[in-house]
Design an enzyme around this catalytic site. Sequence first.
Site, short mmCIF file in Angstrom:
data_model
loop_
_atom_site.label_atom_id
_atom_site.label_comp_id
_atom_site.label_asym_id
_atom_site.label_seq_id
_atom_site.Cartn_x
_atom_site.Cartn_y
_atom_site.Cartn_z
CG HIS A 178 50.35 70.63 36.07
ND1 HIS A 178 51.43 69.99 35.51
CD2 HIS A 178 49.89 69.81 37.06
CE1 HIS A 178 51.62 68.82 36.13
NE2 HIS A 178 50.71 68.70 37.07
CG ASP A 201 53.96 67.31 41.69
OD1 ASP A 201 53.23 67.72 42.60
OD2 ASP A 201 53.56 66.59 40.75
CG HIS A 258 51.84 64.97 38.01
ND1 HIS A 258 51.35 65.00 39.30
CD2 HIS A 258 51.18 63.99 37.36
CE1 HIS A 258 50.41 64.06 39.42
NE2 HIS A 258 50.30 63.43 38.27
CG ASP A 288 52.19 64.35 43.16
OD1 ASP A 288 53.40 64.63 43.24
OD2 ASP A 288 51.41 64.96 42.40
ZN LIG Z 1 51.62 66.26 40.93
#
Ligand SMILES: [Zn+2]
Length: 301
Positions: free
Chosen positions: A120, A157, A159, A238
């Site tokens: 991120h 991931d 995200h 995740d």
């Molecule tokens: Zn993540």
Amino acid sequence: MGAGHPECPQRLSAIEDRLLISGVGDALDRHEAPLAPLGDVELAHSRMHVAALRGLTDGLRDEIAAGGPSHAAIDPDTAMNIHTWDAALRAAGAAIAATDAVLAGEMENAFCAIRPPGHHACRDRAMGFCFLNNVAIAARYALERHGLKRVAIVDFDVHHGNGTEDIVAGDQRVLMVSFYQHPFYPEGGARSNASNLVNLPVPAYTKGAQVRALVESHWLPRLEAYQPEMIFISAGFDAHRADDMGQMGLVEADYAWITQRIKEVALRHAKGRIVSCLEGGYNLDALALSVEAHIRVLADL
Ligand SMILES: [Zn+2]
């Protein structure tokens, strides 16, 4: 990050314990992570970003000396303490050292058990538990310092790797492929239509079979056509069905399968060269078992 935060030191302990108990750790070469040189960090980040994080760390040290708080908030989810900057430099340093070792032929591939995570972290901004974009730094390092022409970044991931996208969008020396739960964090993240990105949003409750079909239909043809000389993995776990951070339904066997497909591409085009960097994964049991499955494929165990 502070007490009770999911991005906690126990994540790495859980991985270490699992590698010990399973015996997988006995088969691995271990290397300590050096601090990344700032000049290499700045291959992916602005000098302002680096200066800001260093300045926050110095400011925090002064505040603590004056009896102030031990953490500085970056965003509602993300905080720094006085050790965060060094930890971030070592996480990036691990990715760089792994890149050197793999390109020197000392090992075919490497897994970097690192935190804080990185995907991120944007060129100019820390967010979402991330300060330095470990994978993007290593990818740029392979291009700039080792003279590679084409590298791929694979991000599984749960995200969206908005930071990586922010840094590599439009850079045709990099092909980024990913899937991620959508709509989901980070809503404010960059969304680019750049032609070097194959970023696939999927709805909550997507299971492994559907993800495998997307990998077959969207990732693999682009990776095969691109013929990367090296592959970097943003290895977040995740999207596991036991991980409450996201709502996807992957299991260890899915991570093993994805890793195997990536490895096949690497063996065909990149002399097997893979550097995998830990990103998310917050259910400690699921994280540890998934990392074991990932490493078993990477290391042929
Ligand atoms: Zn993540």
